[in-house]
Write an enzyme that holds these catalytic residues in place. Structure first.
Site, mmCIF file in Angstrom:
data_model
loop_
_atom_site.group_PDB
_atom_site.id
_atom_site.type_symbol
_atom_site.label_atom_id
_atom_site.label_comp_id
_atom_site.label_asym_id
_atom_site.label_seq_id
_atom_site.Cartn_x
_atom_site.Cartn_y
_atom_site.Cartn_z
ATOM 1 C CD GLU A 336 44.066 44.110 41.203
ATOM 2 O OE1 GLU A 336 44.027 43.725 42.471
ATOM 3 O OE2 GLU A 336 44.270 43.276 40.409
ATOM 4 C CE1 TYR A 422 39.957 35.416 40.576
ATOM 5 C CE2 TYR A 422 40.024 37.675 39.961
ATOM 6 C CZ TYR A 422 40.505 36.789 40.465
ATOM 7 O OH TYR A 422 41.562 36.886 41.111
HETATM 8 N N1 BES Z 1 44.161 39.289 44.351
HETATM 9 C C1 BES Z 1 44.368 38.923 42.844
HETATM 10 C C2 BES Z 1 45.578 38.048 42.481
HETATM 11 C C3 BES Z 1 45.336 36.701 43.316
HETATM 12 C C4 BES Z 1 44.553 35.933 43.638
HETATM 13 C C5 BES Z 1 46.765 36.309 43.692
HETATM 14 C C6 BES Z 1 44.498 35.067 44.236
HETATM 15 C C7 BES Z 1 46.960 35.162 44.113
HETATM 16 C C8 BES Z 1 45.812 34.609 44.708
HETATM 17 C C9 BES Z 1 44.191 40.274 42.136
HETATM 18 O O1 BES Z 1 43.573 41.322 42.590
HETATM 19 C C10 BES Z 1 43.536 39.886 40.691
HETATM 20 O O2 BES Z 1 42.520 39.434 40.730
HETATM 21 N N2 BES Z 1 44.342 39.964 39.499
HETATM 22 C C11 BES Z 1 43.927 39.675 38.290
HETATM 23 C C12 BES Z 1 43.014 40.884 37.817
HETATM 24 C C13 BES Z 1 41.800 40.948 36.785
HETATM 25 C C14 BES Z 1 40.917 39.951 37.143
HETATM 26 C C15 BES Z 1 41.471 42.218 36.480
HETATM 27 C C16 BES Z 1 44.935 39.378 37.224
HETATM 28 O O3 BES Z 1 46.011 39.571 37.643
HETATM 29 O O4 BES Z 1 44.753 39.040 36.451
HETATM 30 ZN ZN ZN Z 2 41.298 40.434 42.479
#
Ligand code: BES
Ligand code: ZN
Length: 647
Positions: A336, A422
């Site tokens: 984050e 990712y």
């Molecule tokens: N920005 C994302 C969450 C997100 C992405 C919400 C696309 C809606 C649409 C956040 O930074 C994220 O990637 N969260 C992951 C973290 C993990 C990869 C470490 C999560 O919540 O699992």
């Molecule tokens: Zn993210």
């Protein structure tokens, strides 16, 4: 159409709306460009920003916990082309009371029909612009309330909080949910500065993804026990990053730039888990340049929060389920925080370029982890990413369009979250780094952020920048990197940098031994493993396990007692897919409090896919837990269990 639901506080705010919008000199606010290339096109907005666009949003809102809605005004600063006569905003279920300019002159507006082929897009609000001469006349003031289904907002009852006494609310804007509580142009390529004044009943504290203007002030209305909080964000941001939360919150300072908000019951554990925050920030700065946001605070939300974390500027939102007692899930914090460069500073203009936010961030997350937690942990996390990418490609097929980093055009903005974005993003950038050398790569990436700070970007911009500033006139290097194959092609390109096979020497040997003759690692050895090694082992368990095997696994490794929710989750998943009755109670209680989609959806899927064994359990459980889940998690589980409202 006028609706008489505005409270005294909100309607008096209307009278002063003209001066709340801009108490900052104009020159401090830089208006970000709108990209016009084909790749930058966002089909999920009704806005036509080249005709008229929002540059600044000033919110004046009351949080109404009884009515479960926000109500008040949004004052938008508008920049319009000379011949523009109207501005189009995004809405999803907003209840509009009226629209004026900054001087209170009424403006005509219509709320259009929802697009039947694209319901999540909501509906357009079209406002007829007035004279547009002078600053107040370039403002549009909307009196409104959020609708009953506002999906960005999750209102929690006291029972859903750690303290059990006070209600809680939080918002989740990404991807296109903020249009359910803020009437603006809700597209990541239309950056806006913003400010807000928000009232909430005592003793609740309001936090937002902007710098707090100072101490809360009591609201001066008769018989009001409310307090007003003020926030400002002077950096232009994509509007999905406007976020709010309110609850019974305490604050713990972590360092000069950072701190954490949490319910009093959670604050100590949270502050302990987040003890590395200042170091993580320093590592980010050291690697990729200036931290441009001032503070880095975090809030621990109740377990209903549907994500692990959300990178809301100056106020990362976090699930409490990452707290393990040993900081082993702090890759989440690195992630984050990394968005402070990739995503928040430079932002995809279109949802189809998800990797520009999430893939680049996953790469930076890994680099920050390496600085703070060491090479072994970074290598292990890279190996987990690589394995997840391989598995996704294997399942989808190497020619599946969903395995391209730039997503195919039919993709929903909410679905741009998979391994192809990712993990493929991480592997891509590690591969490039490895070929060109770390020093050059870091210098290039730092310059990319500097040169596109607070601006929207696209895949082709990133690739052109790489060609110009990293490759130069070097056809061999160009060929070696395979840039287009990575971004536009499917599957895993041949030049992918494989993880170090020694990263998981312990877990991989143990998994083989277990598969071969059922030998498990000694309890003592298991406990000395990193959490990543434990995950690796559990991810490689045989698909099918007998009750006896599961019982031995759990007795030897004490999986159901793990304090790490990632480990506990993998145990529950293995147990449920194998119809293991003794795990059902724990699964029930886990799913009754945790709403994090990454855990909830796969556990329901594991039950559902067993058929006769798990479907009745899942149906019965879901009937009780569904109401406590966020709309995002609910939508995913609805699909898995075939839930329908009519049924
Ligand atoms: N920005 C994302 C969450 C997100 C992405 C919400 C696309 C809606 C649409 C956040 O930074 C994220 O990637 N969260 C992951 C973290 C993990 C990869 C470490 C999560 O919540 O699992
Ligand atoms: Zn993210």
């Amino acid at each position: 159409m006028r609706i008489a639901f505005f409270s005294a506080a909100a309607s008096s705010a209307l009278l002063i709306a003209g001066c709340t919008a801009s108490d900052l000199p104009d020159q401090e606010r830089v208006v970000a460009p709108i990209l016009t290339s084909e790749q930058a096109f966002d089909e999920f907005t009704y806005a036509r920003p080249l005709e008229a666009r929002v540059t600044h949003v000033a919110l004046d809102l009351d949080l109404d916990f009884e009515g479960r809605r926000v109500e008040g005004t949004a004052t938008l600063d508008v920049q319009a082309a000379e011949d523009a006569t109207e501005i189009v905003l995004d809405s999803n279920g907003l209840m509009i009371g009226g629209v004026t300019d900054g001087l209170g002159n009424e403006l005509e507006f219509t709320v259009g029909e929802a697009d039947p082929d694209n319901a999540e897009k909501g509906e357009p609000i079209t406002v007829q612009l007035g004279e547009m001469t002078g600053p107040e006349l370039q403002q549009v003031v909307i009196s409104y309330a959020s609708g009953p289904e506002a999906e960005a907002l999750q209102w929690l009852s006291p029972e859903q909080t750690a303290g059990g006494e006070h209600p809680f609310v939080f918002s989740q804007g990404q991807a296109i949910l903020n249009r359910t509580w803020i009437p603006t142009q809700d597209s990541p390529g239309i950056r806006q500065t913003w400010e807000a004044r928000v009232t909430a009943p005592e003793p609740l504290t309001v936090v937002m993804s902007g710098i707090s203007r100072g101490d809360p002030e009591p609201v001066e209305d008769a018989d009001s026990d409310r307090r007003a909080f003020e926030f400002v964000m002077n950096n232009s941001v994509p509007p999905y990053l406007i976020a709010i939360a309110a609850g019974n919150l305490e604050f713990a300072e972590l360092g000069p730039r950072s701190g954490v908000y949490a319910e009093p019951e959670m604050i100590e554990a949270a502050a302990e888990e987040l003890g590395d925050t200042e170091e993580l920030i320093d590592a980010g700065i050291e690697l990729f340049g200036e931290y441009r946001w001032g503070r880095y605070d975090m809030i621990i939300l109740p377990p209903a929060f549907p994500y692990g974390g959300m990178e809301n500027p100056v106020m990362t939102f976090l699930t409490p389920t990452f707290i393990a007692g040993d900081r082993s899930n702090n890759g989440l914090i690195a992630h984050e925080l990394a968005h402070s460069w990739s995503g928040n500073l430079t932002t995809y203009a279109s949802w189809r370029d998800g990797w520009l936010n999430e893939g680049v961030t996953s790469y930076i997350e890994n680099r920050i982890s390496e600085e703070v937690y060491g090479e072994q942990r970074a290598e292990q996390e890279y190996a987990l990413s690589y394995a997840s990418l391989e598995e996704a490609v294997e399942n989808a097929g190497a020619d599946n369009p969903n395995t391209a980093m730039r997503s195919p055009d039919e993709i929903s903005p909410f679905d741009t979250v998979g391994p192809a974005i990712y993990d493929k993003g991480t592997v891509f950038l590690r591969t490039v780094e490895n070929i060109v050398g770390r020093e050059e790569f870091d210098a290039w990436l730092t310059a990319w952020f500097d040169n596109h700070a607070f601006q929207p970007v696209t895949s082709e911009m990133m690739l052109a920048d790489m060609r110009e500033n990293l490759i130069g006139d070097n056809p061999e290097l160009e060929e070696q990197l395979m840039l287009d194959e990575w971004v536009y092609g499917t599957g895993i390109p041949d030049n992918a940098l494989a993880p170090d096979p020694a990263a998981f020497a312990d877990a991989d040997a143990a998994a083989q031994a277990y598969a071969a003759d059922g030998n498990l690692p000694e309890a003592g050895a298991w406990e000395s493993w990193t959490a990543a090694s434990q995950r690796r082992f559990l991810e490689n368990l045989p698909e099918t396990l007998s009750d006896e095997q599961l019982a031995t696994l759990n007795e030897t490794l004490r999986l159901s007692e793990s304090g790490n929710n990632e480990v506990l989750f993998l145990w529950l998943e293995a147990a449920l897919r194998n119809e293991y009755d003794p795990a059902v109670d724990q699964a029930r209680s886990f799913l009754s409090t945790v709403g994090r989609n990454k855990f909830v959806a796969p556990l329901f899927r594991a039950m559902w896919e067993t058929g006769d064994w798990g479907q009745p359990i899942a149906t019965d459980l879901y009937a009780r837990t569904r109401g406590g889940y966020h709309s995002y998690t609910r939508g995913n589980v609805d699909e898995i269990v075939g839930y329908s409202n009519e049924g």
